[in-house]
Each structure stands twice: as C-alpha cells, then as structure tokens.
Design a protein around this motif. Structure first.
Motif, PDB file in Angstrom:
ATOM      1  N   ALA A 179      -6.381 -19.194   6.776  1.00  0.00           N
ATOM      2  CA  ALA A 179      -7.590 -18.748   6.065  1.00  0.00           C
ATOM      3  C   ALA A 179      -7.759 -19.455   4.721  1.00  0.00           C
ATOM      4  O   ALA A 179      -8.874 -19.574   4.207  1.00  0.00           O
ATOM      5  N   GLY A 180      -6.641 -19.912   4.126  1.00  0.00           N
ATOM      6  CA  GLY A 180      -6.713 -20.627   2.858  1.00  0.00           C
ATOM      7  C   GLY A 180      -7.370 -19.803   1.766  1.00  0.00           C
ATOM      8  O   GLY A 180      -7.043 -18.636   1.550  1.00  0.00           O
ATOM      9  N   ASP A 181      -8.352 -20.408   1.091  1.00  0.00           N
ATOM     10  CA  ASP A 181      -9.022 -19.740  -0.030  1.00  0.00           C
ATOM     11  C   ASP A 181      -9.895 -18.573   0.414  1.00  0.00           C
ATOM     12  O   ASP A 181     -10.370 -17.796  -0.425  1.00  0.00           O
ATOM     13  N   ARG A 182     -10.138 -18.445   1.697  1.00  0.00           N
ATOM     14  CA  ARG A 182     -10.952 -17.326   2.182  1.00  0.00           C
ATOM     15  C   ARG A 182     -10.174 -16.016   2.203  1.00  0.00           C
ATOM     16  O   ARG A 182     -10.757 -14.935   2.322  1.00  0.00           O
ATOM     17  N   LEU A 183      -8.842 -16.086   2.106  1.00  0.00           N
ATOM     18  CA  LEU A 183      -8.014 -14.882   2.231  1.00  0.00           C
ATOM     19  C   LEU A 183      -8.055 -14.043   0.957  1.00  0.00           C
ATOM     20  O   LEU A 183      -7.840 -14.548  -0.146  1.00  0.00           O
ATOM     21  N   ALA A 184      -8.330 -12.762   1.124  1.00  0.00           N
ATOM     22  CA  ALA A 184      -8.223 -11.774   0.045  1.00  0.00           C
ATOM     23  C   ALA A 184      -7.242 -10.695   0.486  1.00  0.00           C
ATOM     24  O   ALA A 184      -7.188 -10.338   1.666  1.00  0.00           O
ATOM     25  N   VAL A 185      -6.477 -10.193  -0.463  1.00  0.00           N
ATOM     26  CA  VAL A 185      -5.469  -9.169  -0.175  1.00  0.00           C
ATOM     27  C   VAL A 185      -5.658  -8.022  -1.151  1.00  0.00           C
ATOM     28  O   VAL A 185      -5.986  -8.230  -2.327  1.00  0.00           O
ATOM     29  N   GLY A 186      -5.450  -6.816  -0.678  1.00  0.00           N
ATOM     30  CA  GLY A 186      -5.511  -5.661  -1.574  1.00  0.00           C
ATOM     31  C   GLY A 186      -5.114  -4.393  -0.854  1.00  0.00           C
ATOM     32  O   GLY A 186      -4.956  -4.382   0.366  1.00  0.00           O
ATOM     33  N   THR A 187      -4.946  -3.345  -1.614  1.00  0.00           N
ATOM     34  CA  THR A 187      -4.686  -2.035  -1.036  1.00  0.00           C
ATOM     35  C   THR A 187      -6.023  -1.435  -0.580  1.00  0.00           C
ATOM     36  O   THR A 187      -7.085  -2.026  -0.744  1.00  0.00           O
ATOM     37  N   THR A 201      -8.672  -3.769  -8.195  1.00  0.00           N
ATOM     38  CA  THR A 201      -7.815  -2.626  -7.890  1.00  0.00           C
ATOM     39  C   THR A 201      -7.607  -1.878  -9.189  1.00  0.00           C
ATOM     40  O   THR A 201      -7.696  -2.461 -10.276  1.00  0.00           O
ATOM     41  N   ASP A 202      -7.357  -0.590  -9.116  1.00  0.00           N
ATOM     42  CA  ASP A 202      -7.113   0.164 -10.347  1.00  0.00           C
ATOM     43  C   ASP A 202      -5.627   0.128 -10.698  1.00  0.00           C
ATOM     44  O   ASP A 202      -4.777  -0.170  -9.856  1.00  0.00           O
ATOM     45  N   ALA A 203      -5.324   0.440 -11.946  1.00  0.00           N
ATOM     46  CA  ALA A 203      -3.957   0.313 -12.446  1.00  0.00           C
ATOM     47  C   ALA A 203      -2.973   1.212 -11.714  1.00  0.00           C
ATOM     48  O   ALA A 203      -1.807   0.856 -11.538  1.00  0.00           O
ATOM     49  N   SER A 204      -3.421   2.396 -11.266  1.00  0.00           N
ATOM     50  CA  SER A 204      -2.482   3.300 -10.588  1.00  0.00           C
ATOM     51  C   SER A 204      -2.045   2.724  -9.256  1.00  0.00           C
ATOM     52  O   SER A 204      -0.867   2.792  -8.887  1.00  0.00           O
ATOM     53  N   ASN A 205      -2.967   2.141  -8.508  1.00  0.00           N
ATOM     54  CA  ASN A 205      -2.597   1.501  -7.244  1.00  0.00           C
ATOM     55  C   ASN A 205      -1.807   0.221  -7.476  1.00  0.00           C
ATOM     56  O   ASN A 205      -0.853  -0.076  -6.750  1.00  0.00           O
ATOM     57  N   ALA A 206      -2.192  -0.554  -8.488  1.00  0.00           N
ATOM     58  CA  ALA A 206      -1.467  -1.788  -8.787  1.00  0.00           C
ATOM     59  C   ALA A 206      -0.012  -1.514  -9.124  1.00  0.00           C
ATOM     60  O   ALA A 206       0.878  -2.320  -8.806  1.00  0.00           O
ATOM     61  N   SER A 207       0.246  -0.356  -9.723  1.00  0.00           N
ATOM     62  CA  SER A 207       1.618  -0.036 -10.123  1.00  0.00           C
ATOM     63  C   SER A 207       2.506   0.315  -8.937  1.00  0.00           C
ATOM     64  O   SER A 207       3.710   0.532  -9.107  1.00  0.00           O
ATOM     65  N   ARG A 208       1.939   0.333  -7.718  1.00  0.00           N
ATOM     66  CA  ARG A 208       2.719   0.667  -6.521  1.00  0.00           C
ATOM     67  C   ARG A 208       3.014  -0.571  -5.665  1.00  0.00           C
ATOM     68  O   ARG A 208       3.452  -0.435  -4.531  1.00  0.00           O
ATOM     69  N   THR A 209       2.798  -1.743  -6.195  1.00  0.00           N
ATOM     70  CA  THR A 209       2.888  -2.950  -5.378  1.00  0.00           C
ATOM     71  C   THR A 209       4.198  -3.706  -5.505  1.00  0.00           C
ATOM     72  O   THR A 209       4.474  -4.590  -4.700  1.00  0.00           O
ATOM     73  N   LEU A 210       4.999  -3.439  -6.534  1.00  0.00           N
ATOM     74  CA  LEU A 210       6.177  -4.244  -6.903  1.00  0.00           C
ATOM     75  C   LEU A 210       5.769  -5.554  -7.573  1.00  0.00           C
ATOM     76  O   LEU A 210       6.633  -6.394  -7.846  1.00  0.00           O
ATOM     77  N   LEU A 211       4.484  -5.732  -7.857  1.00  0.00           N
ATOM     78  CA  LEU A 211       3.996  -7.007  -8.381  1.00  0.00           C
ATOM     79  C   LEU A 211       3.452  -6.885  -9.799  1.00  0.00           C
ATOM     80  O   LEU A 211       2.982  -7.864 -10.371  1.00  0.00           O
ATOM     81  N   PRO A 267      -6.373  -8.835  -6.325  1.00  0.00           N
ATOM     82  CA  PRO A 267      -7.556  -8.414  -7.078  1.00  0.00           C
ATOM     83  C   PRO A 267      -7.301  -8.313  -8.574  1.00  0.00           C
ATOM     84  O   PRO A 267      -6.157  -8.292  -9.037  1.00  0.00           O
ATOM     85  N   GLU A 268      -8.373  -8.243  -9.331  1.00  0.00           N
ATOM     86  CA  GLU A 268      -8.283  -7.971 -10.768  1.00  0.00           C
ATOM     87  C   GLU A 268      -7.897  -6.506 -10.976  1.00  0.00           C
ATOM     88  O   GLU A 268      -8.379  -5.614 -10.267  1.00  0.00           O
ATOM     89  N   MET A 308     -11.259   5.476  -9.733  1.00  0.00           N
ATOM     90  CA  MET A 308     -10.344   5.140  -8.650  1.00  0.00           C
ATOM     91  C   MET A 308      -8.921   5.495  -9.054  1.00  0.00           C
ATOM     92  O   MET A 308      -8.533   5.330 -10.212  1.00  0.00           O
ATOM     93  N   ALA A 309      -8.159   5.964  -8.069  1.00  0.00           N
ATOM     94  CA  ALA A 309      -6.731   6.191  -8.277  1.00  0.00           C
ATOM     95  C   ALA A 309      -6.071   6.379  -6.921  1.00  0.00           C
ATOM     96  O   ALA A 309      -6.711   6.851  -5.964  1.00  0.00           O
ATOM     97  N   GLY A 310      -4.801   6.039  -6.834  1.00  0.00           N
ATOM     98  CA  GLY A 310      -4.028   6.337  -5.642  1.00  0.00           C
ATOM     99  C   GLY A 310      -3.999   7.832  -5.395  1.00  0.00           C
ATOM    100  O   GLY A 310      -4.162   8.645  -6.318  1.00  0.00           O
ATOM    101  N   ASP A 311      -3.789   8.226  -4.136  1.00  0.00           N
ATOM    102  CA  ASP A 311      -3.950   9.635  -3.791  1.00  0.00           C
ATOM    103  C   ASP A 311      -3.014  10.562  -4.554  1.00  0.00           C
ATOM    104  O   ASP A 311      -3.414  11.659  -4.954  1.00  0.00           O
ATOM    105  N   GLN A 312      -1.778  10.148  -4.789  1.00  0.00           N
ATOM    106  CA  GLN A 312      -0.856  11.048  -5.480  1.00  0.00           C
ATOM    107  C   GLN A 312      -1.173  11.176  -6.963  1.00  0.00           C
ATOM    108  O   GLN A 312      -1.035  12.255  -7.553  1.00  0.00           O
ATOM    109  N   GLN A 313      -1.621  10.105  -7.567  1.00  0.00           N
ATOM    110  CA  GLN A 313      -2.073  10.212  -8.955  1.00  0.00           C
ATOM    111  C   GLN A 313      -3.333  11.069  -9.040  1.00  0.00           C
ATOM    112  O   GLN A 313      -3.465  11.907  -9.939  1.00  0.00           O
TER     113      GLN A 313
END
Length: 490
Positions: free
Chosen positions: A152-160, A176-186, A211-212, A237-242
């Motif tokens: 897919a090259g540059d066409r590929l997007a990844v996110g939760t 992506t919001d900060a709460s979900n981003a904090s669950r990625t290990l990244l 994502p940003e 936006m927030a992850g379900d547990q937050q």
C-alpha cells in the motif's frame, strides 16, 4: 442553540450510538452486534468495514431521533482500546483485518523484547509493559507479516478504532486522542511532541503511518454533510475505560472506578502527576483538556463478562447471561469450585499471556450452579488481586464505583463489596462509558466550561453495596482462590 449530544460507543462485540441531552439524560439508543473472528488459537480479529457500517446505521438512527443534524451540538466517540485498524487513505476501506485488543499473536515478539532487556525503557517512557495486549506490537507484527500493507505504501493509514471512525466520518481527518495514544506503547507520557521515535523504531512502526495526537475535549473535525444531512462537530474522544472513569466522575486523585464488561478494568485517578508502578500496574492518560494532561493508575483483567458469554455460547451451561445470578444464589457456596478465567492469558498484576484457564475442585456434587457461581466469584478475586497491587503502589481504595454490563448483577456487586471489604457504588444509569463520552463532547462543544463542571452536572444517582461477609469466610475463600491461581501460574 443545539444542545443534544450523540455518543458513538464502540465496544468489542457491538456498536452502540446513544443520544443525550445536555444534562446527561439518555434520550435514545441504537445498537448493532458485529462478529469476532478467531482464525487460530490466540488470534482475535474484526472486520473494520462491518464496524463502520454498523456505526453509520446506528448513528443515522440517533440523528433522526434528535430531529436532524441541526439539532445535534456534538458527537463524542469512545472505543475498545488497543484494537488496530489498517486502511487506505484514499478510500477509507480496510486493507487487512483489525487486530483486537484480546489478540495474542505478538506474544513471541514481546517475549524477545523482554529477553533483550527493553522493558524497563518501554515502561519508563510509555507507562506500559511489553505485552501483546497493546497496539504497538500488533502494528509491528502486521507490517512484518501482511504483504498488502507494505504494498500500500503511502496509501496506508493506521490507527485505533476511534481514529478509523473519525477518518470515515470526516472524509479524511487522521487523528487520535491522547488517552488512546497512551495505550499503544508508542507514546512517551512525559513528552508533548507526539509519537516517540525510539519506541516506534523498537517496534518497527514508522511514525508516518500514525495519526496526529489531539486532546480529548477539542473539535477534531466535522462529519461529512452527506452522511447525516448536515455537518456535526466531533468534540470529544477517549478510550472506553477512561471515558467510564470520567462518567463515574472519578477525576480527583484516589477516586477509583471498575468496569466489568468484556474484560475488567480498574482505574484510579492520579491528577496531573504521572504515577509510576513497581507492581506491574499501568500508567495511562486519563484525559487531556487543552494542554493539561491528567493521569490514572490502571489494572487490566482480560476476561470478565466474556467468561459468562463463554459459559453461555461455548459450553451451553447458561440460556442467558442473566441466568448466572439466579444460579449463584441457588447454592449456599461455591462447593469448593474455583474458575481461573485465563481464556486470553492473565493481565494485571500477573501479565502472563501464556496462562490458560482452569476449573478446579470439581466433584460429583458439583452442578452448573457451582460453576456459574465460581465464574462470578472470579471477578471479585481478580479485583482483590488488583486492590493489593494498587495498595502496594500507594493507592488504597476507600470505595469503588462500578459499571459495565456485569455490574447490573446484584449478586456480583455484593460479592465485590464482601471480598474487597469496602463499599461498592453502582450508578443507576450504568452506561458510564457513553456518559463519559457525552461529558467530553459537551465540554468540547462549550456547553460546560470544563470537564469537572460537566461531570458534576451530568452524573446521576447511585446504589451502594456494603460488606456483609465475615473475615474468616473471606480469608477461606481467598485461600482457595490463591491455591487455584498458583496452579495456573506454575
């Protein structure tokens, strides 16, 4: 002025869209189940296209219920965390199966990284542990094993999940919001510059695919007017547990909520001070308002309500999930039967992805009522293990506010109070996750000046359960659990 709020609550087995007024009163709900796919042992996948179609259908129902897009002030999104989606930037269509949070396919990769000594650095930066539960190792595995993603090259997007839904809803906003981003290990919890280059390199995830990162109470975009007959801003936006923690108004340091859904997730708010665990718990972002981040200490259990679902669908012991309460009440005790629910490994505080479930103490006197009771009792035992770990990290629970599908079970709620020896509070409106997302969206839309004000105005009444079990019986039951658990951990 439009004051109705739509919440998209994206769970592990279904999509639900709810309509609220500005005071937090629910006005309507639409729900669609979607399939979980199990292509092999330890593998759990979703079809992201099916999720999108279900989300679109449910949201259209609630827009119509509201009286049209012009009557809706904002949309809030909350989602199953750690599940990752891979899609085409041009079309929004998925390029591969979504890898679900329960999936264990990256266990060997995590073990190798641990063996190489990387976990202390990972925990110091991300607040998380090296476990296949988290998104980053799933992404790294997919990029290494699914050729269509490289092609897919540059066409590929990844996110939760929330990232994917925003992309589809807006026609191309990749956030992506900060709460979900904090669950990625990244993500480095102490760094505001976005994704951490060292963590991304370690897990083989190019940052350009991601994502940003945004706040949780900000306008990230507006929906494509063609979807709902008008543009609606997405403001929370927030992850379900937050989101559930926010919905329970657990914003002050030390306040604790426990959600019993597919899994069980316990979070204690820690304010703007990031927690550091020495007892295998997780530091996570609870919410980001503007540039201000608030944190929480978290313990994650992988199997809770899914255990009852398995008894019903996998073993045929229950006609319905609700039958478990009557069966538990029908016997005087567990008859010596203990069920360690490691059907997807064990989460906190053990973190043993290789562990397997065990049912012990069976005799000819055992009935399905004893098994059902053992399954419900397991929720209190797992919570007790977490309570001990939280206390060792300096956060002892004075009370716990519970929610999630299992929380409707009065027997289980009382058993939690008995085994934890503290008061358990259950809101009369148990959909705390959706309510929390409504609070976030209302704040982001300017209906309230801040999240604390929204929580104070929108949270309703609650029922309290107080301990009623003697210390000796509690000690005996816990000893039986520890014995059963030790065999699984051996």
């Amino acid at each position: 002025m439009a004051e109705k709020i739509i919440v998209i609550d994206e769970g592990t087995t279904s999509t639900r869209t709810m309509l609220f007024d500005a005071g937090g009163t629910p006005l309507g709900s639409a729900q669609r189940e979607f399939h979980q796919h199990y292509p092999g042992p330890g593998l759990v996948e979703h079809d992201a296209a099916e999720i999108w179609e279900a989300t679109l259908a449910c949201t259209r129902e609630m827009v119509a219920r509201a009286g049209g897009a012009s009557a809706v002030a904002a949309i809030g999104i909350t989602n199953q965390r750690e599940t990752v989606v891979f899609w085409d930037r041009a079309t929004g269509e998925p390029l591969a199966p979504a890898i679900v949070w329960q999936d264990r396919r990256s266990a060997a990769d995590c073990a190798a990284l641990k063996e190489a000594g990387h976990e202390p650095m990972v925990q110091a930066k991300s607040g998380l542990l090296l476990d296949p539960y988290f998104s980053g190792t799933k992404i790294g595995w997919a990029l290494a094993h699914w050729p269509q993603l490289k092609e897919a090259g540059d066409r590929l997007a990844v996110g939760t999940i929330e990232s994917y839904l925003v992309y589809r809803l807006t026609g191309g906003v990749h956030v992506t919001d900060a709460s979900n981003a904090s669950r990625t290990l990244l993500m480095n919890l102490d760094d505001r510059r976005g994704w951490d280059e060292e963590l991304c390199d370690l897990l083989g995830v190019p940052g350009t695919l991601l994502p940003e990162i945004t706040g949780c109470t900000t306008t990230v975009g507006t929906t494509d007017p063609a979807l709902f007959g008008g543009a609606i801003p997405i403001t929370g936006m927030a992850g379900d547990q937050q989101a559930a923690t926010i919905g329970q108004a657990c914003l002050t340091p030390g306040q604790t909520k426990a959600t019993f859904g597919t899994g069980a997730f316990i979070l204690s708010a820690s304010g703007t001070t990031r927690p550091h665990s020495t007892n295998r718990l997780l530091a996570t972002i609870l919410v980001q308002e503007g540039d201000v981040r608030s944190f929480a200490l978290e313990g994650s259990v992988f199997v809770a309500g899914s255990l009852i679902q398995w008894l019903r669908d996998g073993l045929g012991l229950l006609a319905s999930a609700g039958e478990s309460e009557g069966l538990a009440r029908s016997v005087a005790d567990n008859g010596g039967v203990y069920l360690v629910p490691a059907l997807a490994g064990l989460g906190a505080p053990h973190w043993r992805p290789d562990a397997r479930a065990a049912l012990s103490g069976l005799s000819f006197a055992s009935t399905k009522a004893h098994v059902a009771r053992a399954a419900l009792e397991a929720q209190a035992y797992q919570a007790h293990d977490l309570k001990s770990a939280f206390a060792a990290d300096g956060v002892d629970w004075a009370e716990v506010r519970i929610d999630g599908g299992m929380a409707a079970n009065d027997w289980m709620a009382q058993d939690l109070a008995d085994m934890l020896d503290i008061t358990v509070e259950r809101p009369d409106f148990v959909e705390s996750t959706a309510l929390g997302a409504a609070m976030l969206a209302a704040t982001g839309a300017g209906l309230y000046p801040d999240l604390a004000s929204a929580a104070a105005a929108m949270r309703g009444t609650a029922t309290r359960f107080t301990p009623a079990l003697g210390a000796d019986k509690r000690k005996t039951r816990l000893a039986g659990w520890q014995s059963a658990l030790a065999k699984v951990l051996a």
